[in-house]
Design an enzyme around this catalytic site. Sequence first.
Site, short mmCIF file in Angstrom:
data_model
loop_
_atom_site.label_atom_id
_atom_site.label_comp_id
_atom_site.label_asym_id
_atom_site.label_seq_id
_atom_site.Cartn_x
_atom_site.Cartn_y
_atom_site.Cartn_z
N THR A 131 41.06 47.92 50.05
CA THR A 131 39.93 48.41 50.85
C THR A 131 39.58 49.86 50.49
O THR A 131 40.42 50.58 49.94
CB THR A 131 40.32 48.36 52.35
OG1 THR A 131 39.17 48.61 53.16
CG2 THR A 131 41.37 49.40 52.71
N ARG B 206 42.64 60.01 55.64
CA ARG B 206 42.92 58.92 56.58
C ARG B 206 43.32 57.64 55.84
O ARG B 206 42.73 57.25 54.85
CB ARG B 206 41.68 58.65 57.44
CG ARG B 206 41.82 57.52 58.46
CD ARG B 206 41.35 56.19 57.93
NE ARG B 206 41.44 55.13 58.95
CZ ARG B 206 41.31 53.85 58.68
NH1 ARG B 206 41.08 53.43 57.47
NH2 ARG B 206 41.39 52.94 59.65
N VAL B 207 44.36 57.00 56.33
CA VAL B 207 44.80 55.71 55.79
C VAL B 207 44.86 54.72 56.95
O VAL B 207 45.35 55.05 58.03
CB VAL B 207 46.19 55.84 55.13
CG1 VAL B 207 46.77 54.49 54.77
CG2 VAL B 207 46.11 56.72 53.88
N GLY B 208 44.36 53.53 56.72
CA GLY B 208 44.38 52.51 57.77
C GLY B 208 45.54 51.55 57.62
O GLY B 208 46.58 51.88 57.03
N ASP B 209 45.35 50.36 58.14
CA ASP B 209 46.41 49.35 58.11
C ASP B 209 46.59 48.69 56.74
O ASP B 209 47.68 48.25 56.38
CB ASP B 209 46.10 48.24 59.13
CG ASP B 209 44.74 47.59 58.86
OD1 ASP B 209 43.82 48.31 58.40
OD2 ASP B 209 44.59 46.38 59.09
N GLY C 247 39.54 44.98 59.92
CA GLY C 247 39.01 45.57 61.15
C GLY C 247 39.58 46.96 61.35
O GLY C 247 40.08 47.58 60.42
N GLY D 60 41.79 49.59 61.57
CA GLY D 60 43.19 49.64 61.17
C GLY D 60 44.13 50.30 62.15
O GLY D 60 45.29 49.90 62.28
N1 ASP Z 1 41.31 47.64 58.04
C1 ASP Z 1 40.53 48.58 57.28
C2 ASP Z 1 40.95 49.97 57.65
O1 ASP Z 1 41.19 50.26 58.79
C3 ASP Z 1 39.07 48.44 57.46
C4 ASP Z 1 38.50 47.03 57.58
O2 ASP Z 1 39.15 46.07 57.28
O3 ASP Z 1 37.37 46.88 58.02
O4 ASP Z 1 40.99 50.81 56.77
#
Ligand code: ASP
Length: 338
Positions: free
Chosen positions: A217, A227-230, A251, A253
Amino acid sequence: MTTRRKFLTTSMLGSAVVITGGDLLVRNGSGTKNNPIVISTWDFGKEANAAAWEILRNNGRALDAVEAGVKIPEADPNINSIGYGGLPDREGHVTLDACIMDEKYNCGSVMCLENIIHPISVARLVMEKTPHIVLVGDGALQFALANGFQKENLLTPQSAKAWKEWLKTSKYEPIPNIENKTTDKKVEEVPGGPKNHDTIGMIAMDSNGNVSGACTTSGLAFKMRGRVGDSPIIGAGLYVDNEVGAATSTGLGEEVIRIVGSHLVVELMRQGLKPEAACRNAVERIIKRNPLKAKSIQVGFLALNKKGEYGGYALQKGFTYAVKNGKEDRVYSAKSIY
Ligand code: ASP
């Protein structure tokens, strides 16, 4: 002897089909083979699945399949939430996150990687060539360049334009990809309401019954620098346990990290839940924490078990996932709470 649970036929070519408790296995000279399958998040998963399938149908490894599969949206400039063409952070840098995991708990991840079009392949090299699991930022870039990856500008004119437009207000508001309740269209199709985050999470099981997964992603559009998400976090955006199956997420994260979402889904499957029920359970946990917030964000989970059963569940309407196996090649709309 033929029993109800075990039915065997032998074809003229000497291969055989075994049906055990409802599962179809293909037996050939090299032992029992499973029917391969690949599943991935969102509509763009269909094209990615096709690339993965080329490997799976030739008895290739699930690990190779998921890497090849997610490289399709990574290279597509028209997908503004993954790889090349991904929307930048609020300072205009495209920063990418990816992880990969195989059937033996081997895993690799890169976070906040810039200027490399295929972060998933760098994540795989972290897994295979280093004693570590995660490399971030400059260190990840240095490692990629040392391993032959080329530096490229990932900010397309389209994404640069969207960023400049965003700078006019600089309003930090991740827009979930949910169906517009009044027009019944997806937000991305509504003028003035482009979606600005969506990840590809892909899970495959190969003909040897081994499961692997990949997740990649550009994260939330116009996010804070760093910033780093899930998505690149093993257990949050992706988890594989070859005894049970695998799960991935998309979604917002931050909400997925809090509940270690993909690991949770896999553990729920281990306890006996089917993939869809396990995904629903994880979504419900997000709601439990903050019911009000959950109404305005999107999170979707997708899971596969070792029987080849799959399912997804989301907070909001609009989460889709693509499935390809020997029998079907299609996109499903996941069920949702709201
Ligand atoms: N999960 C991703 C994040 O938070 C974004 C996404 O899947 O829409 O970076």
